[in-house]
Design a protein around this motif. Structure first.
Motif, PDB file in Angstrom:
ATOM      1  N   TRP A 221       0.807  -1.220   0.000  1.00 47.52           N
ATOM      2  CA  TRP A 221       0.000   0.000   0.000  1.00 47.52           C
ATOM      3  C   TRP A 221       0.847   1.280   0.000  1.00 47.52           C
ATOM      4  O   TRP A 221       0.324   2.376  -0.122  1.00 47.52           O
ATOM      5  N   ASP A 222       2.183   1.117   0.153  1.00 45.28           N
ATOM      6  CA  ASP A 222       3.062   2.288   0.155  1.00 45.28           C
ATOM      7  C   ASP A 222       4.460   1.868  -0.287  1.00 45.28           C
ATOM      8  O   ASP A 222       5.388   1.752   0.519  1.00 45.28           O
ATOM      9  N   ALA A 223       4.603   1.636  -1.584  1.00 46.50           N
ATOM     10  CA  ALA A 223       5.875   1.140  -2.126  1.00 46.50           C
ATOM     11  C   ALA A 223       6.991   2.171  -2.031  1.00 46.50           C
ATOM     12  O   ALA A 223       8.168   1.831  -2.163  1.00 46.50           O
ATOM     13  N   SER A 224       6.649   3.426  -1.764  1.00 47.92           N
ATOM     14  CA  SER A 224       7.661   4.489  -1.730  1.00 47.92           C
ATOM     15  C   SER A 224       8.498   4.466  -0.456  1.00 47.92           C
ATOM     16  O   SER A 224       9.560   5.085  -0.399  1.00 47.92           O
ATOM     17  N   ARG A 225       8.016   3.761   0.565  1.00 46.21           N
ATOM     18  CA  ARG A 225       8.746   3.747   1.845  1.00 46.21           C
ATOM     19  C   ARG A 225       8.984   2.314   2.310  1.00 46.21           C
ATOM     20  O   ARG A 225       8.202   1.759   3.080  1.00 46.21           O
ATOM     21  N   PRO A 226      10.065   1.665   1.831  1.00 57.27           N
ATOM     22  CA  PRO A 226      10.376   0.294   2.251  1.00 57.27           C
ATOM     23  C   PRO A 226      10.591   0.209   3.765  1.00 57.27           C
ATOM     24  O   PRO A 226      11.058   1.167   4.394  1.00 57.27           O
ATOM     25  N   LEU A 227      10.270  -0.932   4.318  1.00 54.64           N
ATOM     26  CA  LEU A 227      10.399  -1.159   5.757  1.00 54.64           C
ATOM     27  C   LEU A 227      11.675  -1.947   6.033  1.00 54.64           C
ATOM     28  O   LEU A 227      11.865  -3.046   5.513  1.00 54.64           O
ATOM     29  N   ASN A 228      12.560  -1.398   6.858  1.00 59.14           N
ATOM     30  CA  ASN A 228      13.810  -2.071   7.206  1.00 59.14           C
ATOM     31  C   ASN A 228      13.574  -2.960   8.421  1.00 59.14           C
ATOM     32  O   ASN A 228      13.751  -2.540   9.568  1.00 59.14           O
TER      33      ASN A 228
END
Length: 421
Positions: free
Chosen positions: A79-86
């Protein structure tokens, strides 16, 4: 004058005593009601295994080098590909169980995507670890037993919990999803045999992963027929979880087509269908779930309460709604204020004659339990103990269990429970 003061003092003392006594009686009455609710045999139809994992077991696993080495450094959110989760960096910050719990729990965000983000953080710990999955399935059965939950349908995505692979189109290692179902089934069987309860399974397609849908239906059918030589704790239905974009054939055709096709095949194979719908979207998704996908149960469905026509239609069709009070608040599915449970959609649903059940959804993530949900409904929504017992009976009737299991649970547990209150 002295006599008047003395009399006034005596009146004040009697008033104080009366108030104190009234408070004590109310407290005693509430304690008695809580004991009844704790002892009540319960039925739960909507709870996610990956939302009910044991945090202590997961945190302990982080001390194992091979578990840490497998953690992803970056996860792209659908839903938010612009902010990857580390993921790895987030988990490495956790030095204590308390810190880990804070990372895994979604409280006060009031957002479905915020809740889904939590899953992306802690699920990699258990992903592909069959021993840990089996143990968590067993612990889930134990927790249900402690709450007197005599029948449960637990749901999860086998692919979301499976070993990953960069060499396949699905991103999942060959055969890995089946291993997940086999391991979970093994743990559930051990738990059910030890605690004398019944747990069946529902396999979830994932909204953002249409490439998993077909195999999810394959596995559901296989394990509904005694797959893995297991006739207990079988798969009794399918679902689509983690969002409702797949209902939107105009803006998300890449999600809509594969999921609709997979659910249609599940129906033809004789599998039951329950779908997340109308949780934080409009009532039109509830209608699509029932009319287009042919679901007989709806997960959440709070938006039905916004539309009298939809409410009436669902009641007439005897569609069952799986209501999760705490979850509805935490995901923003219900926009009411905390503590103002009297305005919750469930009340309108009950008044409209809908068939409903009460559920915890993701108890670990929301720091809740089915018993707590029932207490909220009893205390905050003024639903009586007798009504709650009727809800449990209705939930058992709406379950996907066989007629034999329904009869056994009702005769062995529900009909024997007497309200001495």
């Amino acid at each position: 004058m002295a006599d008047l003061q003395s009399f006034s003092g005596m009146v004040a003392m009697l008033a104080s005593y009366s108030l104190c006594r009234a408070f004590q009686l109310r407290r005693a009455k509430r304690k008695a009601r809580i004991r009844i609710l704790e002892a009540m045999p319960k039925v739960e139809l909507h709870v996610h295994l990956d939302g009910a994992l044991c945090n202590e077991a997961l945190f302990s696993a982080l001390s194992e080098k091979d578990v840490v080495d497998k953690l992803p450094t970056s996860v792209t959110l659908g839903w938010d590909a612009s902010r990857p989760l580390n993921v790895k960096a987030e988990l490495e910050k956790c030095k204590t169980l308390t810190q880990f719990n804070c990372l895994c729990r979604c409280k006060g965000e009031r957002s479905l995507n915020a809740m889904l983000r939590c899953f992306e953080i802690f699920t990699p710990i258990v992903r592909g670890n069959m021993q840990l999955l089996e143990e968590n399935a067993f612990k889930f059965a134990e927790n249900q037993f402690k709450q007197n939950v005599v029948y449960t349908e637990i749901r999860y995505s086998p692919h979301f919990l499976a070993s990953t692979s960069t060499k396949t189109k699905t991103g999942v290692a060959p055969g890995a999803a089946r291993e997940v179902v086999a391991a979970v089934t093994k743990g559930l069987i051990r738990g059910c045999e030890k605690f004398d309860i019944v747990i069946n399974q529902i396999l979830c397609c994932i909204n953002w992963r249409p490439e998993w849908a077909d195999e999810t239906v394959d596995l559901a059918y296989e394990f509904s027929q005694g797959g893995g030589n297991a006739e207990e704790c079988s798969v009794v239905g399918v679902d689509i979880a983690a969002g409702e974009e797949h209902f939107d054939e105009v803006n998300f055709p890449q999600l809509h087509g594969p999921h609709l096709k997979a659910i249609g095949r599940a129906k033809r194979l004789g599998l039951n269908v329950t779908l997340h719908a109308g949780e934080d979207t409009g009532p039109e998704n509830i209608l699509k779930a029932v009319e287009l996908y042919k679901a007989t149960r709806v997960g959440h469905g709070y938006r039905a309460a916004d539309n009298a026509k939809v409410l009436k239609s669902m009641a007439q069709r005897r569609i069952h709604f799986e209501v999760c009070p705490t979850s509805s608040f935490e995901t923003g599915g219900w926009q009411g204020n905390e503590g103002e449970w009297g305005s919750h959609p469930l009340i309108n649903m009950l008044d409209s004659g809908l068939s409903v059940s009460l559920n915890s959804d993701d108890p670990t993530v929301f720091c809740s339990s089915l018993t707590k949900e029932i207490m909220i409904v009893n205390d905050g929504m003024r639903v009586s103990v007798a009504q709650l017992l009727n809800i449990m009976n209705g939930a058992m009737e709406a379950s996907f269990a066989s007629k034999e299991v329904k009869t056994m649970v009702c005769e062995k547990f529900l009909k024997r429970f007497k309200i001495d209150y």
